[in-house]
Structures are given as structure tokens and as C-alpha cells.
Design a protein around this motif. Structure first.
Motif, mmCIF file in Angstrom:
data_model
loop_
_atom_site.group_PDB
_atom_site.id
_atom_site.type_symbol
_atom_site.label_atom_id
_atom_site.label_comp_id
_atom_site.label_asym_id
_atom_site.label_seq_id
_atom_site.Cartn_x
_atom_site.Cartn_y
_atom_site.Cartn_z
ATOM 1 N N LEU A 79 -9.005 -7.971 -11.868
ATOM 2 C CA LEU A 79 -9.068 -9.426 -11.707
ATOM 3 C C LEU A 79 -8.283 -9.869 -10.475
ATOM 4 O O LEU A 79 -8.745 -10.710 -9.690
ATOM 5 C CB LEU A 79 -8.523 -10.114 -12.966
ATOM 6 C CG LEU A 79 -8.560 -11.646 -12.969
ATOM 7 C CD1 LEU A 79 -10.000 -12.142 -12.933
ATOM 8 C CD2 LEU A 79 -7.841 -12.182 -14.208
ATOM 9 N N LEU A 80 -7.096 -9.296 -10.289
ATOM 10 C CA LEU A 80 -6.281 -9.648 -9.123
ATOM 11 C C LEU A 80 -6.919 -9.144 -7.833
ATOM 12 O O LEU A 80 -6.906 -9.836 -6.810
ATOM 13 C CB LEU A 80 -4.875 -9.075 -9.283
ATOM 14 C CG LEU A 80 -4.013 -9.684 -10.391
ATOM 15 C CD1 LEU A 80 -2.672 -8.973 -10.470
ATOM 16 C CD2 LEU A 80 -3.808 -11.176 -10.154
ATOM 17 N N ARG A 81 -7.470 -7.927 -7.863
ATOM 18 C CA ARG A 81 -8.133 -7.392 -6.676
ATOM 19 C C ARG A 81 -9.310 -8.271 -6.271
ATOM 20 O O ARG A 81 -9.494 -8.586 -5.089
ATOM 21 C CB ARG A 81 -8.614 -5.963 -6.940
ATOM 22 C CG ARG A 81 -9.253 -5.310 -5.700
ATOM 23 C CD ARG A 81 -9.815 -3.942 -6.020
ATOM 24 N NE ARG A 81 -10.963 -4.026 -6.916
ATOM 25 C CZ ARG A 81 -10.982 -3.551 -8.154
ATOM 26 N NH1 ARG A 81 -9.922 -2.967 -8.658
ATOM 27 N NH2 ARG A 81 -12.066 -3.660 -8.907
ATOM 28 N N ASN A 82 -10.114 -8.682 -7.248
ATOM 29 C CA ASN A 82 -11.233 -9.563 -6.949
ATOM 30 C C ASN A 82 -10.755 -10.893 -6.380
ATOM 31 O O ASN A 82 -11.358 -11.445 -5.449
ATOM 32 C CB ASN A 82 -12.057 -9.811 -8.217
ATOM 33 C CG ASN A 82 -12.790 -8.574 -8.692
ATOM 34 O OD1 ASN A 82 -12.991 -7.636 -7.925
ATOM 35 N ND2 ASN A 82 -13.192 -8.563 -9.950
ATOM 36 N N GLY A 83 -9.659 -11.409 -6.948
ATOM 37 C CA GLY A 83 -9.104 -12.658 -6.431
ATOM 38 C C GLY A 83 -8.628 -12.521 -4.998
ATOM 39 O O GLY A 83 -8.819 -13.428 -4.175
ATOM 40 N N GLY A 84 -8.011 -11.388 -4.690
ATOM 41 C CA GLY A 84 -7.557 -11.152 -3.321
ATOM 42 C C GLY A 84 -8.712 -11.088 -2.347
ATOM 43 O O GLY A 84 -8.659 -11.666 -1.251
ATOM 44 N N GLN A 85 -9.781 -10.404 -2.734
ATOM 45 C CA GLN A 85 -10.955 -10.328 -1.877
ATOM 46 C C GLN A 85 -11.604 -11.697 -1.702
ATOM 47 O O GLN A 85 -12.099 -12.030 -0.620
ATOM 48 C CB GLN A 85 -11.953 -9.334 -2.458
ATOM 49 C CG GLN A 85 -11.468 -7.891 -2.428
ATOM 50 C CD GLN A 85 -12.481 -6.927 -2.994
ATOM 51 O OE1 GLN A 85 -13.253 -7.265 -3.884
ATOM 52 N NE2 GLN A 85 -12.488 -5.707 -2.481
ATOM 53 N N TRP A 86 -11.602 -12.489 -2.754
ATOM 54 C CA TRP A 86 -12.133 -13.857 -2.698
ATOM 55 C C TRP A 86 -11.379 -14.690 -1.666
ATOM 56 O O TRP A 86 -11.976 -15.348 -0.809
ATOM 57 C CB TRP A 86 -12.038 -14.453 -4.105
ATOM 58 C CG TRP A 86 -12.282 -15.929 -4.231
ATOM 59 C CD1 TRP A 86 -13.077 -16.708 -3.435
ATOM 60 C CD2 TRP A 86 -11.729 -16.799 -5.226
ATOM 61 N NE1 TRP A 86 -13.052 -18.010 -3.881
ATOM 62 C CE2 TRP A 86 -12.244 -18.089 -4.981
ATOM 63 C CE3 TRP A 86 -10.874 -16.594 -6.309
ATOM 64 C CZ2 TRP A 86 -11.900 -19.189 -5.776
ATOM 65 C CZ3 TRP A 86 -10.546 -17.691 -7.106
ATOM 66 C CH2 TRP A 86 -11.055 -18.962 -6.837
ATOM 67 N N LEU A 127 0.839 -1.208 0.000
ATOM 68 C CA LEU A 127 0.000 0.000 0.000
ATOM 69 C C LEU A 127 0.870 1.253 0.000
ATOM 70 O O LEU A 127 0.699 2.147 -0.846
ATOM 71 C CB LEU A 127 -0.919 -0.029 1.219
ATOM 72 C CG LEU A 127 -2.026 1.042 1.324
ATOM 73 C CD1 LEU A 127 -3.083 0.582 2.308
ATOM 74 C CD2 LEU A 127 -1.486 2.391 1.772
ATOM 75 N N LEU A 128 1.796 1.338 0.953
ATOM 76 C CA LEU A 128 2.609 2.543 1.085
ATOM 77 C C LEU A 128 3.550 2.721 -0.106
ATOM 78 O O LEU A 128 3.697 3.830 -0.632
ATOM 79 C CB LEU A 128 3.401 2.486 2.388
ATOM 80 C CG LEU A 128 2.565 2.545 3.672
ATOM 81 C CD1 LEU A 128 3.444 2.346 4.898
ATOM 82 C CD2 LEU A 128 1.810 3.864 3.768
ATOM 83 N N ALA A 129 4.187 1.630 -0.535
ATOM 84 C CA ALA A 129 5.129 1.733 -1.652
ATOM 85 C C ALA A 129 4.417 2.141 -2.932
ATOM 86 O O ALA A 129 4.909 2.990 -3.699
ATOM 87 C CB ALA A 129 5.836 0.396 -1.845
ATOM 88 N N THR A 130 3.246 1.567 -3.181
ATOM 89 C CA THR A 130 2.499 1.899 -4.400
ATOM 90 C C THR A 130 1.970 3.321 -4.338
ATOM 91 O O THR A 130 1.972 4.039 -5.349
ATOM 92 C CB THR A 130 1.330 0.912 -4.594
ATOM 93 O OG1 THR A 130 1.815 -0.429 -4.515
ATOM 94 C CG2 THR A 130 0.668 1.126 -5.937
ATOM 95 N N VAL A 160 -2.075 -3.063 -3.050
ATOM 96 C CA VAL A 160 -1.804 -2.363 -4.312
ATOM 97 C C VAL A 160 -3.046 -1.622 -4.785
ATOM 98 O O VAL A 160 -2.967 -0.469 -5.237
ATOM 99 C CB VAL A 160 -1.324 -3.368 -5.381
ATOM 100 C CG1 VAL A 160 -1.324 -2.717 -6.767
ATOM 101 C CG2 VAL A 160 0.072 -3.865 -5.049
ATOM 102 N N SER A 161 -4.214 -2.266 -4.682
ATOM 103 C CA SER A 161 -5.455 -1.631 -5.160
ATOM 104 C C SER A 161 -5.776 -0.369 -4.371
ATOM 105 O O SER A 161 -6.386 0.562 -4.909
ATOM 106 C CB SER A 161 -6.623 -2.615 -5.074
ATOM 107 O OG SER A 161 -6.983 -2.890 -3.735
ATOM 108 N N LEU A 162 -5.366 -0.319 -3.098
ATOM 109 C CA LEU A 162 -5.548 0.901 -2.313
ATOM 110 C C LEU A 162 -4.500 1.951 -2.669
ATOM 111 O O LEU A 162 -4.798 3.142 -2.766
ATOM 112 C CB LEU A 162 -5.466 0.579 -0.818
ATOM 113 C CG LEU A 162 -6.611 -0.235 -0.216
ATOM 114 C CD1 LEU A 162 -6.284 -0.631 1.227
ATOM 115 C CD2 LEU A 162 -7.907 0.552 -0.245
ATOM 116 N N GLY A 163 -3.268 1.513 -2.871
ATOM 117 C CA GLY A 163 -2.182 2.452 -3.130
ATOM 118 C C GLY A 163 -2.292 3.181 -4.454
ATOM 119 O O GLY A 163 -1.930 4.362 -4.552
#
Length: 360
Positions: free
Chosen positions: A55-62, A37-40, A255-258
Motif C-alpha cells: 500500500l505504501l509502495r503504491n502510494g509512493g509511486q502515485w 534503499l541502502l540501509a534497508t 524501502v521497497s527496493l531494499g
């Protein structure tokens, strides 16, 4: 997504992975989410072409939803149900706190945005202050003619401040006060098995796809969570979620937040961003007091109730509880119920306020 976009996503993930490994070495709390989060965020603000793949964000939430559902054993669920009155109070607290924050924003920046119609400005400050459902609040704000960039910016500032500060505070409390893990609130299956993991993945994916088909909020998280909860409540213990998979999910969520913090972000009404930050800190302080009172009233550990009532996002607070083992099911139940209440009630409440203003 073309080759150029794929390259940017890959480079962003490599940068995030390096940051996560650094945070692991530094022993920071929830390193696999905070580091990315911080680095991104820093790279994005400096103008680097960071990218997050949906797609990756959805996978992470899954993955995170499936992992959290494993905590809802029959015994734990009975405890959560017995806390219904506390959850109701926490929902009312969140609605009241967000409402007061909105009034403060409206008065604090009335002169700065006097060019906006009164209805649009009221919608902007109102939806920017709601606690929870950042994406949904931005969509609701757009329907009412609000400045959606200001709404999205305020929610981004709130989420990042909470996600960064709360885990450090909890880690400090653990090291200085010796917070103990409550054995009652540990997950059912604690070891990954094959092919049990495959069955768990298929069942939770089906839940996520069903929620997507029904067009529900946060479908990949909520669908996986509900499916995993149903299995655990039924006594099905196919498998735990491997730590490596959970870490990867935290990384892509970080990453999705950053990536929200693009270079243009810092130029979006600096005084507004400062007010959003100040308001978030005040809400956090008040929520700590409320969480400690709730802990006294329920007999649960203060850390669990502070996380449960914190003005952060459900996935981020639940991840904090999971990594630090601070009452995941209670935190998840409080955060989920608050999110549902906010999504259901915030829109109608705003319409009621608007009708009163027009008839006044």
C-alpha cells in the motif's frame, strides 16, 4: 496484515527515515531514496525482519507519477514530440543491449546450469537481461519455465547498482562541471496550493485506479503520470506536489527496493550475481557513450540524455532527474517509451527465437 507485520513495517520505516536524515546531513544525492534503499538492503542481508507494505509502495509511486506529470507543459511536450526519432533509437538501443547481455549470460553460465532444460536456461538468461520491467520480466520468465529466482536477482542487482551509482556521478558532474538547469524543462506549477492539491490527488488517483482496473503495468505510477500529464497539457495548474510528500514517496520506494535483498539473496548463485553486476557496469558505460552521442545529435544536455538512456528503472531515474533538475520530462519520456516497448516486444521476440531454435 497482522500486528506483527505492521510492527515490522513501522520499524523498517523508522530505520529508513534515520538513514534518509543521515544522507541529508551528508549531502548525498537523492538522500530520501538512496538512504532508505541502502540501509534497508544492509539490514535485510544481515537477517533483520524488514518489511515493505504494498500500500505504501503504491502510494509512493502515485505521488511521484503525479509530480512528474507536472513537467509536461505544452512547450515541453512539443519538444518531446520533436524527439520521437531519438526515442525510437533509444528503444532499439535498449533492446539490442539487453539482447547482447543475455547472450553473454547464457554462454558465461552454461556449465553452471547445465542441469536445466535448454529452453528453460535460454528463458532464464534472456529475461534476466531485459532492460526494464523487472516484475513483468520475472512473470514472463515463469511462464516459460525459467529460474525466476535468478531472473529476479539479476534485475535487483541491476537496479541497485544503477540507482546508487548514477546519482553520485551526476552530483559529481554538477559540482565539477557546473551543470546548469534548463529553464525550459521546469514544471508548470511550482507552489503547492489548497484545495488544488486535493483536486490533483483525486484526478491522479482516478487515473491510477483506471489503470489498475485495466490491469496495466505499474498502474499507480503510470496512471498518476498520465492523468497529471493530461491536466498540465490542458493548461490546468492546480498545485505542485509538496516537497515533504515527494520525500516521503522516495523513502517508501527506496524501502521497497531494499527489502528485496534478504539473507537468502546473497546465497543465490554468487557467480551469477557477480556476472549480473559486471554486465550492468558494462551496459552503464556503453549507455553513457550512447547518451553523449544522443546529446550531440539532439542538442540537449548530456546529463539529460544519459539519464534517459540509463539501464535503470523509470521511477528511479526520473526521481534522480527531478531532484537534480536535469530535464525531467525528457528523461521520463525516454524511460516510459522504453518500458512500454520492452513490455510489448520482449515476449514476442523470445517466442520468435524459440521457434527458430526448434526449427534449426
Amino acid at each position: 496484515m497482522n500486528f506483527r507485520e505492521l510492527t515490522r513495517v513501522a520499524l523498517t520505516l523508522l530505520w529508513a527515515l534515520a538513514a534518509a536524515e543521515l544522507c541529508v546531513w551528508l549531502r548525498t544525492p537523492i538522500p530520501w531514496m538512496l538512504g532508505p534503499l541502502l540501509a534497508t538492503a544492509v539490514a535485510s542481508v544481515l537477517g533483520s525482519p524488514t518489511r515493505s507494505a504494498a500500500l505504501l509502495r503504491n502510494g509512493g509511486q502515485w505521488v511521484i507519477g503525479a509530480a512528474l506529470g507536472l513537467y509536461f507543459t505544452p512547450q515541453v511536450s512539443a519538444l518531446v514530440v520533436s524527439l520521437w526519432w531519438a526515442i525510437v533509437l533509444a528503444v532499439l538501443w535498449a533492446l539490442a543491449l539487453g539482447g547482447l547481455f543475455g547472450l553473454w549470460l547464457q554462454r558465461q553460465h552454461a556449465a553452471d546450469f547445465s542441469h536445466l532444460p535448454s529452453g528453460a536456461w535460454r528463458a532464464t538468461s534472456y529475461f534476466a537481461s531485459a532492460i526494464g520491467g523487472a516484475s513483468e520480466m520475472t512473470l514472463l520468465a515463469e511462464r516459460h519455465g525459467a529460474r525466476t529466482d535468478l531472473v529476479a536477482a539479476a534485475h535487483s542487482v541491476r537496479l541497485v547498482i544503477v540507482v546508487v551509482s548514477v546519482p553520485f556521478a551526476m552530483q559529481w558532474a554538477q559540482s565539477h562541471w557546473g551543470l546548469q538547469v534548463d529553464a525550459r524543462l521546469l514544471p508548470g506549477p511550482q507552489v503547492a496550493h489548497w484545495p488544488g492539491l486535493l483536486w490533483l490527488a483525486l484526478a491522479t488517483a482516478a487515473g491510477a485506479l483506471l489503470m489498475t482496473w485495466l490491469r496495466r503495468t505499474n498502474p499507480w505510477f503510470m496512471g498518476a503520470l498520465l492523468a497529471s500529464m493530461a491536466l498540465t497539457l490542458s493548461g490546468v495548474s492546480w498545485s505542485a506536489v509538496p516537497t515533504a510528500l515527494s520525500n516521503a514517496a522516495q523513502l517508501v520506494i527506496g524501502v521497497s527496493l531494499g527489502v528485496r535483498f534478504q539473507r537468502e539473496f546473497v546465497h543465490t548463485a554468487p557467480r551469477w550475481l557477480a556476472s549480473a553486476a559486471i554486465g550492468t557496469l558494462v551496459m552503464m558505460a556503453l549507455s553513457v557513450g550512447f547518451g553523449m552521442w544522443m546529446a550531440w545529435a539532439t542538442g540537449l544536455h548530456p546529463a539529460t540524455l544519459i539519464l534517459g538512456t540509463s539501464p535503470g528503472g523509470i521511477a528511479e531515474m526520473a526521481i534522480t532527474a527531478k531532484v537534480l533538475q536535469l530535464g525531467v520530462p525528457v528523461v521520463t519520456a525516454f524511460q516510459v517509451c522504453r518500458l512500454v516497448a520492452v513490455l510489448i516486444l520482449v515476449g514476442p521476440i523470445f517466442q520468435w527465437i524459440n521457434r527458430r531454435k526448434k526449427t534449426a
